[in-house]
Motif scaffolding. Structure first.
Motif, PDB file in Angstrom:
ATOM      1  N   GLU A   1     -28.022  19.791  18.484  1.00  0.00           N
ATOM      2  CA  GLU A   1     -27.624  21.009  17.637  1.00  0.00           C
ATOM      3  C   GLU A   1     -26.712  21.945  18.359  1.00  0.00           C
ATOM      4  O   GLU A   1     -25.665  22.245  18.063  1.00  0.00           O
ATOM      5  CB  GLU A   1     -28.568  21.892  16.718  1.00  0.00           C
ATOM      6  CG  GLU A   1     -28.437  22.747  16.030  1.00  0.00           C
ATOM      7  CD  GLU A   1     -29.754  23.389  15.222  1.00  0.00           C
ATOM      8  OE1 GLU A   1     -29.560  24.122  14.349  1.00  0.00           O
ATOM      9  OE2 GLU A   1     -30.816  23.222  15.806  1.00  0.00           O
ATOM     10  N   ALA A   2     -27.221  22.178  19.655  1.00  0.00           N
ATOM     11  CA  ALA A   2     -26.145  23.196  20.459  1.00  0.00           C
ATOM     12  C   ALA A   2     -24.905  22.472  20.834  1.00  0.00           C
ATOM     13  O   ALA A   2     -23.797  23.112  20.683  1.00  0.00           O
ATOM     14  CB  ALA A   2     -26.801  23.403  21.874  1.00  0.00           C
ATOM     15  N   GLU A   3     -24.847  21.078  20.984  1.00  0.00           N
ATOM     16  CA  GLU A   3     -23.425  20.514  21.287  1.00  0.00           C
ATOM     17  C   GLU A   3     -22.648  20.418  19.829  1.00  0.00           C
ATOM     18  O   GLU A   3     -21.563  20.844  19.874  1.00  0.00           O
ATOM     19  CB  GLU A   3     -23.821  18.974  21.557  1.00  0.00           C
ATOM     20  CG  GLU A   3     -22.515  18.295  21.758  1.00  0.00           C
ATOM     21  CD  GLU A   3     -21.561  18.799  22.939  1.00  0.00           C
ATOM     22  OE1 GLU A   3     -20.507  18.413  22.862  1.00  0.00           O
ATOM     23  OE2 GLU A   3     -22.072  19.443  23.641  1.00  0.00           O
ATOM     24  N   ARG A   4     -23.360  20.444  18.490  1.00  0.00           N
ATOM     25  CA  ARG A   4     -22.493  20.422  17.298  1.00  0.00           C
ATOM     26  C   ARG A   4     -21.894  22.050  17.110  1.00  0.00           C
ATOM     27  O   ARG A   4     -20.850  22.135  16.955  1.00  0.00           O
ATOM     28  CB  ARG A   4     -23.554  20.277  16.131  1.00  0.00           C
ATOM     29  CG  ARG A   4     -22.934  20.178  14.790  1.00  0.00           C
ATOM     30  CD  ARG A   4     -23.904  19.713  13.860  1.00  0.00           C
ATOM     31  NE  ARG A   4     -25.115  20.691  13.688  1.00  0.00           N
ATOM     32  CZ  ARG A   4     -25.374  21.769  13.026  1.00  0.00           C
ATOM     33  NH1 ARG A   4     -24.418  21.988  12.152  1.00  0.00           N
ATOM     34  NH2 ARG A   4     -26.357  22.551  12.802  1.00  0.00           N
ATOM     35  N   TYR A   5     -22.920  22.982  17.689  1.00  0.00           N
ATOM     36  CA  TYR A   5     -22.290  24.331  17.609  1.00  0.00           C
ATOM     37  C   TYR A   5     -21.338  24.432  18.594  1.00  0.00           C
ATOM     38  O   TYR A   5     -20.211  25.168  18.186  1.00  0.00           O
ATOM     39  CB  TYR A   5     -23.552  25.429  17.840  1.00  0.00           C
ATOM     40  CG  TYR A   5     -24.580  25.597  16.592  1.00  0.00           C
ATOM     41  CD1 TYR A   5     -24.047  25.409  15.123  1.00  0.00           C
ATOM     42  CD2 TYR A   5     -25.878  25.758  16.885  1.00  0.00           C
ATOM     43  CE1 TYR A   5     -24.826  25.555  14.281  1.00  0.00           C
ATOM     44  CE2 TYR A   5     -26.705  25.874  15.825  1.00  0.00           C
ATOM     45  CZ  TYR A   5     -26.137  25.754  14.670  1.00  0.00           C
ATOM     46  OH  TYR A   5     -27.038  25.850  13.544  1.00  0.00           O
ATOM     47  N   ARG A   6     -21.404  24.012  19.869  1.00  0.00           N
ATOM     48  CA  ARG A   6     -20.276  23.984  20.775  1.00  0.00           C
ATOM     49  C   ARG A   6     -19.031  23.415  20.199  1.00  0.00           C
ATOM     50  O   ARG A   6     -17.851  24.012  20.313  1.00  0.00           O
ATOM     51  CB  ARG A   6     -20.683  23.371  22.011  1.00  0.00           C
ATOM     52  CG  ARG A   6     -19.771  23.664  23.009  1.00  0.00           C
ATOM     53  CD  ARG A   6     -19.823  22.824  24.376  1.00  0.00           C
ATOM     54  NE  ARG A   6     -19.722  21.329  24.114  1.00  0.00           N
ATOM     55  CZ  ARG A   6     -18.601  20.643  24.143  1.00  0.00           C
ATOM     56  NH1 ARG A   6     -17.487  21.546  24.237  1.00  0.00           N
ATOM     57  NH2 ARG A   6     -18.426  19.505  23.813  1.00  0.00           N
ATOM     58  N   LEU A   7     -18.959  22.185  19.529  1.00  0.00           N
ATOM     59  CA  LEU A   7     -17.725  21.647  19.016  1.00  0.00           C
ATOM     60  C   LEU A   7     -17.440  22.540  17.732  1.00  0.00           C
ATOM     61  O   LEU A   7     -16.156  22.720  17.618  1.00  0.00           O
ATOM     62  CB  LEU A   7     -18.280  20.050  18.450  1.00  0.00           C
ATOM     63  CG  LEU A   7     -18.526  19.166  19.739  1.00  0.00           C
ATOM     64  CD1 LEU A   7     -19.022  17.822  19.228  1.00  0.00           C
ATOM     65  CD2 LEU A   7     -17.095  18.737  20.349  1.00  0.00           C
ATOM     66  N   GLN A   8     -18.130  23.278  17.116  1.00  0.00           N
ATOM     67  CA  GLN A   8     -17.550  23.993  15.955  1.00  0.00           C
ATOM     68  C   GLN A   8     -16.930  24.991  16.446  1.00  0.00           C
ATOM     69  O   GLN A   8     -15.992  25.462  15.770  1.00  0.00           O
ATOM     70  CB  GLN A   8     -18.937  24.406  15.097  1.00  0.00           C
ATOM     71  CG  GLN A   8     -18.557  25.166  13.958  1.00  0.00           C
ATOM     72  CD  GLN A   8     -19.947  25.150  12.968  1.00  0.00           C
ATOM     73  OE1 GLN A   8     -20.909  25.278  13.370  1.00  0.00           O
ATOM     74  NE2 GLN A   8     -19.528  24.945  11.569  1.00  0.00           N
ATOM     75  N   ALA A   9     -17.555  25.630  17.554  1.00  0.00           N
ATOM     76  CA  ALA A   9     -16.769  26.807  18.171  1.00  0.00           C
ATOM     77  C   ALA A   9     -15.636  26.492  18.902  1.00  0.00           C
ATOM     78  O   ALA A   9     -14.588  27.166  18.756  1.00  0.00           O
ATOM     79  CB  ALA A   9     -17.741  27.403  19.435  1.00  0.00           C
ATOM     80  N   VAL A  10     -15.549  25.291  19.227  1.00  0.00           N
ATOM     81  CA  VAL A  10     -14.279  24.854  19.947  1.00  0.00           C
ATOM     82  C   VAL A  10     -13.120  24.572  18.543  1.00  0.00           C
ATOM     83  O   VAL A  10     -12.190  25.151  18.759  1.00  0.00           O
ATOM     84  CB  VAL A  10     -14.073  23.583  20.597  1.00  0.00           C
ATOM     85  CG1 VAL A  10     -12.780  22.824  20.805  1.00  0.00           C
ATOM     86  CG2 VAL A  10     -14.833  23.831  21.934  1.00  0.00           C
ATOM     87  N   GLN A  11     -13.563  24.070  17.639  1.00  0.00           N
ATOM     88  CA  GLN A  11     -12.693  23.914  16.541  1.00  0.00           C
ATOM     89  C   GLN A  11     -12.393  25.290  15.846  1.00  0.00           C
ATOM     90  O   GLN A  11     -11.099  25.405  15.247  1.00  0.00           O
ATOM     91  CB  GLN A  11     -13.824  23.141  15.256  1.00  0.00           C
ATOM     92  CG  GLN A  11     -13.298  21.684  15.703  1.00  0.00           C
ATOM     93  CD  GLN A  11     -14.261  20.880  14.318  1.00  0.00           C
ATOM     94  OE1 GLN A  11     -14.944  21.356  13.672  1.00  0.00           O
ATOM     95  NE2 GLN A  11     -13.815  19.456  13.929  1.00  0.00           N
ATOM     96  N   ASN A  12     -13.239  26.114  15.865  1.00  0.00           N
ATOM     97  CA  ASN A  12     -12.948  27.516  14.997  1.00  0.00           C
ATOM     98  C   ASN A  12     -11.907  28.051  16.132  1.00  0.00           C
ATOM     99  O   ASN A  12     -11.132  28.868  15.515  1.00  0.00           O
ATOM    100  CB  ASN A  12     -14.263  28.348  15.055  1.00  0.00           C
ATOM    101  CG  ASN A  12     -15.272  27.901  13.883  1.00  0.00           C
ATOM    102  OD1 ASN A  12     -14.755  26.937  13.004  1.00  0.00           O
ATOM    103  ND2 ASN A  12     -16.469  28.364  13.984  1.00  0.00           N
ATOM    104  N   ALA A  13     -11.949  27.922  17.275  1.00  0.00           N
ATOM    105  CA  ALA A  13     -11.106  28.669  18.197  1.00  0.00           C
ATOM    106  C   ALA A  13      -9.581  28.024  18.162  1.00  0.00           C
ATOM    107  O   ALA A  13      -8.553  28.868  18.048  1.00  0.00           O
ATOM    108  CB  ALA A  13     -11.463  28.632  19.812  1.00  0.00           C
ATOM    109  N   ILE A  14      -9.526  26.533  17.798  1.00  0.00           N
ATOM    110  CA  ILE A  14      -8.331  26.153  17.500  1.00  0.00           C
ATOM    111  C   ILE A  14      -7.764  26.588  16.268  1.00  0.00           C
ATOM    112  O   ILE A  14      -6.669  26.988  15.841  1.00  0.00           O
ATOM    113  CB  ILE A  14      -8.561  24.680  17.456  1.00  0.00           C
ATOM    114  CG1 ILE A  14      -8.771  24.096  18.875  1.00  0.00           C
ATOM    115  CG2 ILE A  14      -7.201  23.794  16.860  1.00  0.00           C
ATOM    116  CD1 ILE A  14      -9.248  22.639  19.046  1.00  0.00           C
TER     117      ILE A  14
END
Length: 155
Positions: free
Chosen positions: A85-98
């Protein structure tokens, strides 16, 4: 009264026949392995010493070990799930930054295009020196008819 004395007589006879060592061995076997017939006696599991004889010490310890193993497995699976779940949130944060960077770029491009259009309109207004200002221009007619102007169509 008769049943109690018969049981006592049987117990004394068993001790004499098997001996003290044999009875100790039988009691120890019952303690560690359990005596299945005792669980049929009502409320026998409520007596602490008898409870050990019903199930047996080996089975109790095996159950404790199984419970401990399950707890460890549950803790590991919860940790694995939390990491995923933490990895999913990290990837989502990267996508949101992009997405945010892309939106900022699009907003900057739109602001540049808007400023260009405003400056073009200001130039047109400045170049319009016609004293008869109330005359309809083609741009005005196109806007009233709902058509895009040629300049807007180019963009």
């Amino acid at each position: 009264m008769f049943a109690g004395s018969a049981a006592a007589k049987f117990l004394l006879w068993a001790i004499q026949a098997i001996g003290a060592v044999g009875m100790t061995i039988i009691i120890m076997l019952g303690f560690y392995e359990g005596v299945p017939g005792l669980r049929d006696i009502p409320f026998a599991g409520k007596i602490p010493v008898i409870r050990e004889f019903i199930v047996g010490r080996v089975e109790i310890e095996r159950g404790k070990a199984a419970d401990a193993a399950r707890e460890g497995y549950v803790a590991r699976s919860e940790l694995t799930a939390a990491r995923a779940e933490a990895e999913r949130y990290r990837l989502q944060a990267v996508q949101n930054a992009i997405f945010a960077a892309d939106a900022r770029r699009q907003a900057a491009d739109a602001a540049i295009r808007l400023n260009q259009k405003l400056s073009e309109q200001e130039k047109e207004s400045a170049n319009d020196t016609d004293p008869d200002v109330s005359r309809w221009r083609q741009y005005d007619l196109d806007r009233l008819r709902g058509k895009a102007s040629p300049a807007a169509r180019a963009h």
